[in-house]
Each structure stands twice: as C-alpha cells, then as structure tokens.
Design a protein around this motif. Structure first.
Motif: not given
Length: 725
Positions: A143-159
């Motif tokens: 159950r994985v989420a993969v991204t190279s976008c910087q995510v700074c907050g718990a509720g922030e959605v990556p691009l």
C-alpha cells in the motif's frame, strides 16, 4: 553509567556469552560469512544471559548499512533484532529507509518494518504501511505512495504520485516493480497499470520509455513521440521513437556504441506520410571516431536524405542547405601533422544542380616544422594534394556566351617551404622576416576555356615590424597600443587555370599581414603588397576589457579574382575595422566590417551577448553587398535574436527571431515556456518558419513535453527543490 561508544559483534553472541560491555568478538555462528556488526549506544546491558539490550542513540553498522534507532533488543536464541523507532537505515548506495518499528534478523537481510518510508538518491520517496526485507536484496512495500515532489505538511497533496498495491525494489538490478499502479495528478486518478517497472534514481541506463513529446505542425498535424530506450550491454544502446501524427507514421532510431578506441552514433528515421503519398521517406546520419594507433585517428560522417523537403517537414538536424559525407584519417603532433580525407557533398537548394557542383573532393596534407640551429627561426615544409569531381561531363551549359563550364574537374599538387624568424630591436620593436617557395601543379578536365595542365614555381618574401607599447596601471590593468606594418612580394605569373577553390575570400584581423588571403593554392595574390594596421587593447582593473583593430592593404596590381565583398578588390583595400568588449557581468560585444572608399560597408557583422544567472540573450547582425562574383544577385542582411530569461526559480521563457532585412520579412520566429520543479518538467514551444530558398513551404510547429522526474534517466534536479519550514 552510560558508555557512548561500545564496539560489539552481534553475530558472535550466537557462539559466545558476553562477559563485559567492552568485549569485542569477531566470530559468526558458523565461523565465516557475514562481516561483523558494530554497535554504538548510550547504554548496553544483558538480560537473562541471552538478550542484549541497547538503548539511547543506538547506531549499528554492517556491510555498508548504517542503522540509527531508539533501541535494539537482540535475542541470542532466535537470532532476531527487535527495533523501536524512529528507525533510519542507509545503504551503501545512499538510499534511505525510515520506519516506526522493525523486526530483523541479525544480518539486517530479512525482516518486517512498520510505517515504512524509503527515500532513494535523496529524491524519490516511497511511503508504505509496512515493508519487508528479503535476502538483503529485495524490499517489498505494501500500500505504497511514490513521488519525487516535496511534501511539507500532513495534508498537502503532491503534484503527482503513483499509488500502488505493492512495490518491490531490487537493489542489485536497481529496479522498482509496481503492482496495481495508479498515476494521480493533484490526487486525481489519470492512468492505471496492472504492472509497471521503473528504474530507481541511481540507475543511469535502464530499458524503458523516456519522456514523450506532443507535437502539432501545419504540415504533419497533431501527434506524439514516444521514445523507448534499450541498453545492449554496457557499451551500446538503441532508442526507438515511434512518431504518430494525423499525417505521418514515422519511426526514429538512435544507435550508439562505444569501443575501446572510439565510438559511433547513428541517427535516422523512416516515414510514410500524406505529403508525398506512396513514397517511403527518411534520412540517415552516422558519425564515428576511432584511434588507429601511432597517434592516427579515423573519423567519418555520413549524411543522406530521401528528398530535399524532408528536413523542412520533420525538423531533423541542422542540414537544410547541404549534406556532407566524409571519411578522414589524421595525426596531429607538436611539430607537424598528416591529414587525408574523402568528402561527398549533396545540395538541398532548389537553385543548385548537384551534377554541376563539385560533389566529390579528395584532399590530403602533410606538414613538418623544423628548428634549424645555425640560421635560427622556424622552417616549415608542407605538401598538399587536392582533387574535385563534377558528375556532369558537359564542357559548357549550352549557353556559349556565359563562359560557365558545367563539368569541369581539377586536381592540384602543392609543395611549400616557409622559413620565418623574429627579433627584438631597440625600443622594443619586433621585427620579422618570412620567405616562401611554392611549387604547384594543376590539371584541368572538361574545360576548353583554360589550360589542361600548368605548373608554376612561386617565390615570396615579406618583412614585418611591430611596436608593442604597453602601459600598466598601478591597480593591475594594462593598455596595449601596437602599430604593425608589412611589406612583401610574391613572384611569378598566375597560370591560366579556373578559380574553383578560392571563390570566397575573407579579409579579417587574422590575415591582415598575410601575403595571400585566398582560401586555397589555386589562387595566390601576386606582386608587391603593403599592409599596415593599428591594434589597441585595454584591460581594466575592474575586469572588463575592450579591443580595436584597424588595417588596410595596398597592392601594386589589381586582382580580378578578388570580389567586391572581399574588401580587397582594386589596388587599395577597404578599411578593416574590428572590435570587441567583454565585462565580468557577462556582456560581450564583437564587431567586424569592411569600409570602402565611399564610407559604406561592403561587409559587416556584429554580435552581442549577455549572460548571467537569469539571462542568456544574443543578437547577431550580418550584411553582404550584391556581388555577382559570389553568386549573389542582391544585397543580403539578416538580424537574429535568441535568448532565454529565468523569470523565477521554476519558470523560464525563451524566444528566437530571424529577420531578413533585405526582403523585409521574418524568416523564423519562436517562443518557449518551461516550468520545472523537483518532480516535474514541462516544456512548451511554438515555432513558425516562413517560406525561403531553403524552406520550401511555411510551417508552424507546436511542441509539448511533460517529464515526471525522479526515475533513472529523468533524475530530479535538486536545484529546484523546495525547503519545508
């Protein structure tokens, strides 16, 4: 009492009891195998004689792995490690694995990690419910989420992100295997794959798809390029790019191979389109370079295209006027060189007939420098051969009044001996003498207007004076003022042979003091000549510099083979004017022109460029007067602008513009916009090409490419990475 550093071999506990906290043992359970582990902690103690407990700033090192945790409990009986987090594991490749808690074997090769998160090459992030280590090679995340976008907050959605049911990372093959993968943009599902394989960021060459490009043109319609990269061993690869559009079906190919002593690259494409129906179109470019031993080098280039309009429609390469195929062998050393080659030219201009142009050229050259001790100076010996061939065998073009020979072929053999020496005289005056002896043999075929064979022995000599006057500033700058003058003579008479090699003559500051400015030995300037000039250079302590050169040539006799735009026709040449400016802020300016007796320019060119961290702009101006001797029936003038400006950290704009000043029309114009951050790069381009002598039909080209960076060949650029507060 806490012990800050305590070395301990965990695996050795299987075979021997722990007698003291400072004991260091080095045997595994089977006496061989895995390298011992090193444990560092604030506190280490033993429970029940078989459980080792380490707490407080725990650090374990083994086989290139480094683990940091809050506590570690090692059970000697089961050979397992129970670890409480936060846990941080770094492998030898720099990949980072984070977890809340873990159960691993004593070698860190197998086990389960809860609340796992991987950070690969400091860019690609994989967050999972848990992760399982298998055989020290595989890491399975669920159950994985993969991204190279910087995510700074718990509720922030990556691009963008890839959600997957399971991801397996193969450390040896450096591959990521996805099951049930879903691409999301701003958390909105876009694509779904049942299975997907991607390279991890540390892999430089990986089989798979590269960044696609969307393109729309008025000639080919709207389409997509989808490149697929295939590595073939460690030394070669091939990239296949299907290009599918409404008006074409094209396959593009790039093949590269590296050898011990060289490399080759092949570029080509095959097309079926509606522009020329029922005809297969394409092009082939190949180039290579190889060392042959003994300092010799082999280089070759091959260029071929199916029809003259193919490059205009598909925008491949820069060859819109002439194709060049060549094979050459050369060796260059400090005291001489050898160079020989075979060249084939093919024109793409509608106004030129390949049968009547020199299409096959064979040339070779040898030069040797000698430094004679008795007379001093430098002696240069040279030998050169040249031949060119036209496919036409006609003696004339059917119009006897124009004296144009269509099928003329020529060969030439030239030998040279050149001795030169320089002295420093009183007051710093530099004096020099040059003597030449040229021996030339010419053979002419299919030309009744000239001799079929001719030989000539040409002596020449010149005397040169320079007076460099230098003033140095106290803060480190300097100013140079250098008047120069040369007087020379070239003997013998010019044979009755055509001018086939030296049809274009350049007069600049580099050949101001030369005895002959023709490009090749089929023409030499004759008689007495004098050249004079003034060179000025100023280098300021602040780092900027400027320069100017003025010069002129006087000859005893007029030379009809020197064209008007060469600036050398008549007995008195145009004024040569050249200058430049350069400063540390990235601004550079260069100008050059030939000013005639009427104070108008026969030829002029100028270039200005400005480069810094945000700006890269250049402008070029070129002007040539009407000159029938150079097949130019009207004046030409062109202004070109090209630049890019970084608007902000993530946005960059670009533009190009080419304007024909003589015809008062735009030849080419284009704009571009790029957005780039740590996880995505978007490029949008619009290019308009107008009809011209080399562009048969106007076209407009729209291009769009989107790259999700962070994987292998599309690695993330850390320069664009945001910083979380």
């Amino acid at each position: 009492m806490k012990h800050r550093v305590l070395p301990l071999v965990l695996a050795a506990l299987l075979g021997a009891p722990l007698h003291a906290q400072t004991t260091t043992l080095s045997a595994n359970a089977d006496g061989a195998g895995t390298e011992p582990a090193l444990l560092i902690a604030d506190s280490v103690f033993v429970q029940s004689g078989s459980r080792l407990v380490a707490t407080g700033n725990v650090e374990a090192l083994q086989d290139g792995l480094r683990m940091v945790a809050h506590s570690i409990v090692f059970d000697q009986d089961s050979g397992t490690l129970t670890i409480e987090g936060p846990i941080r594991i770094t492998d030898s490749s720099g990949n980072l694995l984070l977890a809340d808690a873990a159960e691993l074997d004593q070698d860190f090769r197998n086990g389960l990690l809860r609340g796992a998160r991987m950070v690969m090459d400091d860019q690609l992030q994989l967050a999972a419910i848990d992760a399982q280590r298998v055989e020290g090679r595989y890491t399975q995340l669920n159950r994985v989420a993969v991204t190279s976008c910087q995510v700074c907050g718990a509720g922030e959605v990556p691009l963008w992100q890839i959600r997957a049911d399971r991801v397996i990372h193969d450390e040896d093959e450096k591959q990521l295997w996805f099951e049930g993968a879903q691409l999301r943009v701003l958390d909105v599902p876009v694509f779904w794959w049942p299975q997907l394989r991607l390279p991890d960021p540390t892999l430089k060459r990986a089989r798979g798809f590269l960044t696609p490009t969307f393109r729309s043109t008025t000639l080919l319609g709207t389409g997509i390029r989808l490149p697929y990269f295939i590595p073939i061993g460690d030394h070669q690869d091939i990239t296949l790019t299907p290009y599918l559009a409404s008006e074409t079906r094209t396959l593009e190919v790039i093949y590269r191979r590296a050898f011990v002593d060289g490399a080759i690259e092949v570029n080509g494409a095959v097309s079926q389109d509606t522009l020329l129906e029922d005809k297969t179109r394409g092009y082939l470019f190949a180039e290579g370079q190889f060392g042959l031993g003994g300092g010799f080098e082999l280089a070759f280039e091959l260029q071929s295209v199916s029809d003259d309009s193919y490059f205009n429609a598909y925008d491949y390469g820069d060859s819109d006027e002439q194709l060049t195929s060549e094979i050459r062998v050369s060796r260059y050393r400090r005291d001489g060189y050898i160079d020989t080659g075979l060249t084939y030219y093919e024109s793409l201009l509608a106004a030129e007939d390949d049968d009547k142009e020199p299409s096959v050229i064979v040339d070779s050259a040898w030069q040797k420098r000698i430094f004679p001790g008795r007379i001093g100076g430098q002696l240069t010996l040279g030998l050169e051969s040249h031949g060119h061939y036209r496919r036409s065998h006609d003696d004339t073009d059917g119009n006897d009044d124009d004296s144009i020979v269509d099928g003329r072929d020529m060969t030439r053999l030239s030998a040279e001996a050149h001795w030169e020496r320089r002295w420093t005289l009183l007051a710093g005056v530099r004096a020099g003498i040059d003597t030449y002896l040229w021996a030339d043999r010419y053979n002419v075929y299919d030309d009744a207007t000239s001799d079929s064979a001719a030989s000539v022995l040409t002596p020449a000599a010149s005397v040169e004076l320079r007076w460099p006057l230098v003033r140095r500033a106290a803060l480190g700058g300097r100013t140079l003022l250098e008047p120069v003058v040369m007087s020379g003579w070239v003997g013998a008479e010019r044979p009755n042979i055509p001018n086939d090699e030296s049809t274009r003559v350049e007069f600049d500051e580099a050949n101001l003091l030369s005895l002959s400015r023709f490009a090749a030995a089929d023409r030499r300037e004759r008689g007495r000549t004098t050249a004079a000039g003034l060179r000025w250079l100023h280098e300021a302590p602040a780092g900027w510099a400027t320069r100017m050169t003025f010069g002129r040539v006087w000859r005893q006799d007029d030379d009809s083979d020197l064209s008007l735009s060469s600036g050398l026709n008549g007995t008195t040449s145009d004024w040569l004017i050249s200058g430049g400016f350069l400063n540390p802020q990235g601004l550079s300016i260069s100008i050059r022109g030939l000013l005639d007796q009427g104070s108008t320019f026969d030829k002029a060119e100028a270039r200005a460029a400005w480069y810094n961290d945000r700006t890269d702009i250049s402008a070029t101006y070129l002007m040539l007067v009407e000159d029938p001797d150079e097949d130019r029936d009207e004046s030409q003038a062109e202004l070109t602008l090209d630049g890019a400006y970084r608007v902000s950290r993530h946005w960059t704009t670009s533009a190009e513009w080419r304007y024909d000043l003589a015809d008062r029309r735009v030849d080419r114009s284009g704009v571009g916009l790029q957005y780039r951050n740590e996880c995505v790069q978007v490029d949008l381009t619009i290019l308009r090409e107008f009809a011209s002598s080399t562009n048969l039909e106007p076209s407009t080209d729209f291009g769009l490419s989107v790259a999700l960076t962070g994987f292998g060949t599309a690695g993330s650029d850390k320069e664009y990475r945001r910083t979380c507060n």
